[in-house]
Design an enzyme around this catalytic site. Structure first.
Site, PDB file in Angstrom:
ATOM      1  N   LYS A  53      11.888 -12.732  -5.721  1.00 30.47           N
ATOM      2  CA  LYS A  53      10.892 -11.734  -6.083  1.00 30.47           C
ATOM      3  C   LYS A  53      11.429 -10.365  -5.698  1.00 30.47           C
ATOM      4  O   LYS A  53      11.826 -10.145  -4.551  1.00 30.47           O
ATOM      5  CB  LYS A  53       9.563 -11.974  -5.375  1.00 30.47           C
ATOM      6  CG  LYS A  53       8.484 -10.988  -5.842  1.00 30.47           C
ATOM      7  CD  LYS A  53       7.139 -11.276  -5.224  1.00 30.47           C
ATOM      8  CE  LYS A  53       6.090 -10.321  -5.790  1.00 30.47           C
ATOM      9  NZ  LYS A  53       4.764 -10.535  -5.173  1.00 30.47           N
ATOM     10  N   SER A  55      11.062  -5.865  -6.705  1.00 34.61           N
ATOM     11  CA  SER A  55      10.188  -4.851  -7.282  1.00 34.61           C
ATOM     12  C   SER A  55      10.519  -4.668  -8.758  1.00 34.61           C
ATOM     13  O   SER A  55      11.694  -4.687  -9.152  1.00 34.61           O
ATOM     14  CB  SER A  55      10.372  -3.519  -6.554  1.00 34.61           C
ATOM     15  OG  SER A  55       9.680  -2.490  -7.233  1.00 34.61           O
ATOM     16  N   THR A 108       7.980   0.343  -7.237  1.00 38.36           N
ATOM     17  CA  THR A 108       6.957   0.817  -8.168  1.00 38.36           C
ATOM     18  C   THR A 108       6.180   1.970  -7.548  1.00 38.36           C
ATOM     19  O   THR A 108       5.860   2.952  -8.221  1.00 38.36           O
ATOM     20  CB  THR A 108       5.996  -0.326  -8.540  1.00 38.36           C
ATOM     21  OG1 THR A 108       6.726  -1.348  -9.214  1.00 38.36           O
ATOM     22  CG2 THR A 108       4.880   0.167  -9.440  1.00 38.36           C
ATOM     23  N   ALA A 109       5.881   1.843  -6.266  1.00 42.12           N
ATOM     24  CA  ALA A 109       5.126   2.899  -5.587  1.00 42.12           C
ATOM     25  C   ALA A 109       5.855   4.236  -5.699  1.00 42.12           C
ATOM     26  O   ALA A 109       5.239   5.275  -5.981  1.00 42.12           O
ATOM     27  CB  ALA A 109       4.917   2.526  -4.118  1.00 42.12           C
ATOM     28  N   HIS A 152       0.246  -2.204  -0.161  1.00 41.09           N
ATOM     29  CA  HIS A 152      -0.252  -3.474   0.358  1.00 41.09           C
ATOM     30  C   HIS A 152      -1.490  -3.306   1.237  1.00 41.09           C
ATOM     31  O   HIS A 152      -2.428  -2.615   0.884  1.00 41.09           O
ATOM     32  CB  HIS A 152       0.859  -4.222   1.096  1.00 41.09           C
ATOM     33  CG  HIS A 152       2.012  -4.598   0.221  1.00 41.09           C
ATOM     34  ND1 HIS A 152       1.870  -4.908  -1.110  1.00 41.09           N
ATOM     35  CD2 HIS A 152       3.340  -4.708   0.486  1.00 41.09           C
ATOM     36  CE1 HIS A 152       3.052  -5.206  -1.626  1.00 41.09           C
ATOM     37  NE2 HIS A 152       3.960  -5.085  -0.684  1.00 41.09           N
TER      38      HIS A 152
END
EC number: 4.1.99.29
Length: 278
Positions: A53, A55, A108-109, A152
């Site tokens: 996993k 980003s 992404t942030a 988060h």
């Protein structure tokens, strides 16, 4: 098979059934727990487990070596990163020329933040300071930086630091595009023997099992939740595990193409072939 995902509740909730042999006719899995910065690095260097996993922001750098799995990741609405300040700042212009702490510049942030500042902060911010996620809110609180970009569970805890939300970047993105936010992607090495369709089917079964039997994964989730309270862990799962986790679908792919396409035009990520996403 070997797989790497974070110890965050949404990941452990999603993959619990799969890696614990609860899905029929699946192989055994060797799990590596790694934060997304580490898996982003591994993918960029074509290292690490075959399945990881990462980003979505890191995807354009790795599409030559990895395929995107159409499920198992994290997209959603109402789950965006936040820009926080110590003062009850009323306007984005108040952080013009200021120092902002971020957990990564390949997330992404970060992409959302840079797209937002380009549109909303006259003259842009002053400088970026990358620091560990868990140090950002204390740094803002102490005045070591002028603002912080958080993700988060910080959505649920920032007020305990006496901080104020300047902008919910998810809310801004959704108003601007009408699309969900692409956060975490499941990828598979192209050089591996993993059948992506078969893996996607297993992951979908694992997600459904988790929804049907939430208590079964609870001990596993909390074991890896880094001292997170059960209530916060549940909120985390509710926020990040949704229909897009089971299947990206048209809106999911549209969101990925929109975010990364905008980022490429802004010079934040490399240009890429959108056809490589499917």
């Amino acid at each position: 098979m070997n797989i790497a995902y974070s110890p965050c509740p949404n990941d452990t909730f999603v993959f619990h059934a799969l890696v614990h042999g609860l899905i029929p006719n699946t192989p055994s899995f060797d799990v590596t727990y790694a934060d997304i910065d580490k898996t982003n690095y591994w993918a960029a260097n074509n290292e690490g487990p075959d399945i990881m996993k990462i980003s979505f922001a890191a995807l354009p750098w790795v599409l030559d070596d990895y395929r995107l799995v159409p499920c198992g990741g994290a997209l959603g609405r109402g789950c965006g990163p936040l820009v926080l300040t110590a003062e009850n700042t009323a306007s984005p212009s108040d952080i013009a020329g200021k120092t902002v702490a971020v957990p990564s510049d390949r997330s992404t942030a970060y992409i959302l933040f840079r797209l937002w500042t380009a549109q909303q902060v006259p003259g842009d911010i002053g400088s970026i300071r990358i620091m560990p996620f868990d140090e950002i809110m204390p740094a803002v609180q102490k005045g070591e930086v002028d603002a912080g970009l958080v993700i988060h569970e910080a959505r649920f805890t920032y007020q305990t630091y006496g901080l104020h939300m300047l902008q919910d970047l998810g809310e801004w993105w959704e108003k601007d595009t009408g699309l969900p936010i692409p956060l975490g992607a499941i990828i598979v090495k192209r050089s591996s023997n993993v059948n992506v369709s078969e893996l996607a089917n297993w992951i979908r079964q694992s997600v459904q099992y988790a929804w049907d039997h939430p208590d079964v994964s609870r001990e596993y989730v909390l074991q890896h939740a880094q001292e997170m309270s059960p209530d916060v862990a549940d909120s985390h799962i509710d926020l990040y595990v949704n229909g897009f986790t089971k299947d990206l679908g048209r809106d999911g792919y549209g969101a990925i193409e929109s975010l990364l396409g905008r980022a490429a035009k802004a010079g934040l990520v490399p240009h890429f072939d959108e056809g490589a996403l499917k």
